[in-house]
Scaffold this motif. Structure first.
Motif, mmCIF file in Angstrom:
data_model
loop_
_atom_site.group_PDB
_atom_site.id
_atom_site.type_symbol
_atom_site.label_atom_id
_atom_site.label_comp_id
_atom_site.label_asym_id
_atom_site.label_seq_id
_atom_site.Cartn_x
_atom_site.Cartn_y
_atom_site.Cartn_z
ATOM 1 N N GLY A 257 141.292 -15.501 -31.107
ATOM 2 C CA GLY A 257 142.604 -15.838 -31.651
ATOM 3 C C GLY A 257 143.548 -16.338 -30.574
ATOM 4 O O GLY A 257 144.296 -17.300 -30.788
ATOM 5 N N GLU A 258 143.531 -15.684 -29.410
ATOM 6 C CA GLU A 258 144.387 -16.127 -28.304
ATOM 7 C C GLU A 258 143.971 -17.513 -27.816
ATOM 8 O O GLU A 258 144.826 -18.363 -27.529
ATOM 9 C CB GLU A 258 144.317 -15.113 -27.157
ATOM 10 N N ARG A 259 142.683 -17.753 -27.737
ATOM 11 C CA ARG A 259 142.178 -19.055 -27.294
ATOM 12 C C ARG A 259 142.614 -20.158 -28.263
ATOM 13 O O ARG A 259 143.047 -21.234 -27.848
ATOM 14 C CB ARG A 259 140.649 -19.012 -27.175
ATOM 15 N N GLU A 260 142.514 -19.863 -29.556
ATOM 16 C CA GLU A 260 142.936 -20.840 -30.560
ATOM 17 C C GLU A 260 144.451 -21.063 -30.508
ATOM 18 O O GLU A 260 144.920 -22.175 -30.753
ATOM 19 C CB GLU A 260 142.498 -20.403 -31.957
ATOM 20 N N TYR B 274 141.793 -15.754 -37.395
ATOM 21 C CA TYR B 274 141.440 -14.679 -36.463
ATOM 22 C C TYR B 274 142.522 -13.603 -36.390
ATOM 23 O O TYR B 274 142.219 -12.422 -36.239
ATOM 24 C CB TYR B 274 141.205 -15.225 -35.050
ATOM 25 N N LEU B 275 143.780 -14.019 -36.476
ATOM 26 C CA LEU B 275 144.896 -13.094 -36.279
ATOM 27 C C LEU B 275 145.399 -12.457 -37.568
ATOM 28 O O LEU B 275 146.320 -11.644 -37.536
ATOM 29 C CB LEU B 275 146.049 -13.825 -35.580
ATOM 30 N N GLY B 276 144.820 -12.831 -38.710
ATOM 31 C CA GLY B 276 145.266 -12.274 -39.988
ATOM 32 C C GLY B 276 146.655 -12.751 -40.390
ATOM 33 O O GLY B 276 147.397 -12.044 -41.063
ATOM 34 N N ASP B 277 146.994 -13.960 -39.993
ATOM 35 C CA ASP B 277 148.301 -14.572 -40.266
ATOM 36 C C ASP B 277 148.172 -15.445 -41.521
ATOM 37 O O ASP B 277 148.128 -16.669 -41.439
ATOM 38 C CB ASP B 277 148.720 -15.391 -39.038
ATOM 39 N N ASP B 278 148.106 -14.810 -42.674
ATOM 40 C CA ASP B 278 147.775 -15.501 -43.921
ATOM 41 C C ASP B 278 148.697 -16.665 -44.274
ATOM 42 O O ASP B 278 148.258 -17.655 -44.845
ATOM 43 C CB ASP B 278 147.735 -14.515 -45.087
ATOM 44 N N ASP B 279 149.968 -16.561 -43.957
ATOM 45 C CA ASP B 279 150.901 -17.636 -44.333
ATOM 46 C C ASP B 279 151.234 -18.566 -43.156
ATOM 47 O O ASP B 279 152.107 -19.408 -43.256
ATOM 48 C CB ASP B 279 152.172 -17.066 -44.953
ATOM 49 N N ASN C 153 135.182 -21.513 -42.066
ATOM 50 C CA ASN C 153 133.876 -21.991 -41.625
ATOM 51 C C ASN C 153 133.726 -21.897 -40.103
ATOM 52 O O ASN C 153 132.673 -21.508 -39.599
ATOM 53 C CB ASN C 153 133.650 -23.424 -42.109
ATOM 54 N N VAL C 154 134.771 -22.248 -39.367
ATOM 55 C CA VAL C 154 134.721 -22.159 -37.906
ATOM 56 C C VAL C 154 134.546 -20.711 -37.474
ATOM 57 O O VAL C 154 133.740 -20.412 -36.578
ATOM 58 C CB VAL C 154 135.993 -22.768 -37.263
ATOM 59 N N VAL C 155 135.282 -19.803 -38.084
ATOM 60 C CA VAL C 155 135.165 -18.389 -37.731
ATOM 61 C C VAL C 155 133.727 -17.916 -37.950
ATOM 62 O O VAL C 155 133.179 -17.167 -37.148
ATOM 63 C CB VAL C 155 136.181 -17.540 -38.527
ATOM 64 N N LYS C 156 133.117 -18.390 -39.004
ATOM 65 C CA LYS C 156 131.758 -17.968 -39.345
ATOM 66 C C LYS C 156 130.695 -18.687 -38.513
ATOM 67 O O LYS C 156 129.728 -18.072 -38.067
ATOM 68 C CB LYS C 156 131.501 -18.225 -40.837
ATOM 69 N N ASN C 157 130.862 -20.009 -38.289
ATOM 70 C CA ASN C 157 129.782 -20.820 -37.720
ATOM 71 C C ASN C 157 130.095 -21.526 -36.409
ATOM 72 O O ASN C 157 129.225 -22.199 -35.865
ATOM 73 C CB ASN C 157 129.358 -21.886 -38.739
ATOM 74 N N GLY C 158 131.314 -21.480 -35.923
ATOM 75 C CA GLY C 158 131.665 -22.229 -34.724
ATOM 76 C C GLY C 158 131.951 -23.689 -35.048
ATOM 77 O O GLY C 158 132.117 -24.063 -36.205
ATOM 78 N N TYR C 159 132.004 -24.518 -34.009
ATOM 79 C CA TYR C 159 132.340 -25.931 -34.154
ATOM 80 C C TYR C 159 131.089 -26.797 -34.167
ATOM 81 O O TYR C 159 130.185 -26.588 -33.377
ATOM 82 C CB TYR C 159 133.259 -26.385 -33.015
ATOM 83 N N LEU D 227 136.275 -21.697 -27.026
ATOM 84 C CA LEU D 227 136.975 -21.054 -28.133
ATOM 85 C C LEU D 227 136.173 -19.982 -28.856
ATOM 86 O O LEU D 227 136.763 -19.106 -29.497
ATOM 87 C CB LEU D 227 137.427 -22.117 -29.141
ATOM 88 N N GLN D 228 134.874 -20.030 -28.793
ATOM 89 C CA GLN D 228 134.041 -19.108 -29.555
ATOM 90 C C GLN D 228 133.518 -17.963 -28.692
ATOM 91 O O GLN D 228 132.327 -17.648 -28.689
ATOM 92 C CB GLN D 228 132.878 -19.871 -30.201
ATOM 93 N N THR D 229 134.407 -17.338 -27.966
ATOM 94 C CA THR D 229 134.051 -16.188 -27.145
ATOM 95 C C THR D 229 135.258 -15.256 -27.061
ATOM 96 O O THR D 229 136.401 -15.702 -27.186
ATOM 97 C CB THR D 229 133.604 -16.622 -25.727
#
Length: 189
Positions: free
Chosen positions: A44-47, A73-78, A170-176, A35-37
């Motif tokens: 975003g597609e992987r997630e 990742y996709l900017g889908d705020d809602d 946190n995941v976006v910033k640091n991974g799992y 997921l982190q690549t």
């Protein structure tokens, strides 16, 4: 209520991971590798693949956390786009390539032998590479395992969507990772 005694304030997969750190490490390594690549498919597609498979498995925790990460990742705020993908991805603005890959992921969720040569050919016709197809199958297979791990132990899931939003950032910033993965929050059993 979980089937075994899990650490408190450790919802979803974090409870079993804290219970068994020796298995958490390779599972987190796998999640990060998948997921982190952005090699081929975007993060975003992987997630989205992880979210879709988790929704098909009715794993509330996994579909919500990975949907939140995909949304980040996709900017889908809602979360409306991710919800639409879970409901009927064919009716969304996803690329034809991603729709074909989600069809493959859905087949893997039912059982690996359900993936057809026609599905793979359709994905290729829409620009999917062998790596995209490989990664889709592996993400789908891994999330069937993760979903069954979470639900097989009857873990609990936060009800507050802000918990998932915070974790997603946190995941976006640091991974799992297992440590500190989720903040304490109201939970449901």
């Amino acid at each position: 209520m979980p089937h075994i005694q899990l650490p408190e304030n450790a919802p979803g997969i974090l409870g079993p991971m804290k219970f068994s750190p020796q298995t958490a490490a390779p599972m987190n390594t796998l999640a990060n590798a998948l997921l982190q690549t952005d090699d081929g498919l975007s993060r975003g597609e992987r997630e989205l693949i992880a979210t879709y498979v988790s929704s098909q498995n009715d794993c509330i925790f996994c579909q919500t956390i990975h949907g939140a990460v995909a949304s980040e990742y996709l900017g889908d705020d809602d979360w409306s786009f991710v919800k639409a993908v879970k409901c009927d991805y064919q009716q969304t603005s996803l690329s034809d390539k991603m729709k074909a890959l989600l069809a493959i992921a859905g087949s893997v969720q039912k059982g690996g032998k359900n993936v057809t040569a026609e599905q793979v050919e359709t994905a290729r016709q829409h620009g999917a590479t062998d790596k995209d197809i490989h990664d889709t199958v592996l993400i789908a297979a891994a999330f069937c395992m993760f979903n069954r791990y979470v639900d097989g132990l009857a873990t609990v899931a936060p009800i507050n969507p802000d918990v998932y939003r915070g974790r997603a950032a946190n995941v976006v910033k640091n991974g799992y990772s297992a440590e500190g993965q989720y903040a304490p929050a109201p939970i449901i059993s």
